[in-house]
Design a protein around this motif. Structure first.
Motif, short mmCIF file in Angstrom:
data_model
loop_
_atom_site.label_atom_id
_atom_site.label_comp_id
_atom_site.label_asym_id
_atom_site.label_seq_id
_atom_site.Cartn_x
_atom_site.Cartn_y
_atom_site.Cartn_z
N GLY A 138 0.81 5.80 -5.33
CA GLY A 138 1.58 5.76 -4.08
C GLY A 138 2.07 4.37 -3.76
O GLY A 138 3.22 4.16 -3.37
N SER A 198 0.85 -1.19 0.00
CA SER A 198 0.00 0.00 0.00
C SER A 198 0.88 1.24 0.00
O SER A 198 2.11 1.15 0.13
N SER A 199 0.26 2.38 -0.13
CA SER A 199 1.02 3.64 -0.12
C SER A 199 1.62 3.92 1.25
O SER A 199 2.54 4.73 1.37
N HIS A 200 1.13 3.22 2.28
CA HIS A 200 1.64 3.41 3.64
C HIS A 200 2.69 2.36 4.03
O HIS A 200 3.21 2.40 5.15
N SER A 201 2.99 1.43 3.12
CA SER A 201 3.98 0.39 3.41
C SER A 201 5.37 1.00 3.52
O SER A 201 5.70 1.93 2.79
N THR A 202 6.17 0.45 4.42
CA THR A 202 7.55 0.90 4.59
C THR A 202 8.43 0.11 3.61
O THR A 202 8.49 -1.11 3.70
N GLN A 234 6.01 2.87 -3.63
CA GLN A 234 6.59 2.14 -2.51
C GLN A 234 7.10 0.77 -2.95
O GLN A 234 8.14 0.30 -2.49
#
Length: 86
Positions: free
Chosen positions: A37, A7-11, A41
């Motif tokens: 996004g 996801s766009s929030h994955s590190t 990533q």
């Protein structure tokens, strides 16, 4: 083949570690991303994973493709990045 969803929030570093782990065990992994996004990533994670695997002699390649997936009953187009050893 194992599928990793990004996801766009994955590190990117965490995803890279997961990619490297699966590549060491199974020789191939599919990375899926929906949206700009998430795709960003995922690409960063693959670049980092190449750096993790290079010292042990593994040359990681990536084959991009599209995949149709269903999210919450809605059909979406995902970027499918097939990563494998060369």
């Amino acid at each position: 083949m194992e599928v990793l969803k990004v996801s766009s929030h994955s590190t990117p570093n965490s995803v890279a570690g997961a990619i490297a782990g699966v590549i060491r065990e199974q020789k191939a992994v599919e990375v899926q991303a929906v949206g700009a996004g998430a795709s960003n990533q995922a690409i960063k994670a693959i670049a980092i994973a190449r750096g993790y695997l290079a010292p042990i002699g593994i040359d990681l390649i990536c084959i991009p493709a599209f995949a149709n997936i269903t999210i919450d009953g809605e059909e979406r187009t995902a970027i499918k990045l097939i990563c494998e050893q060369r």
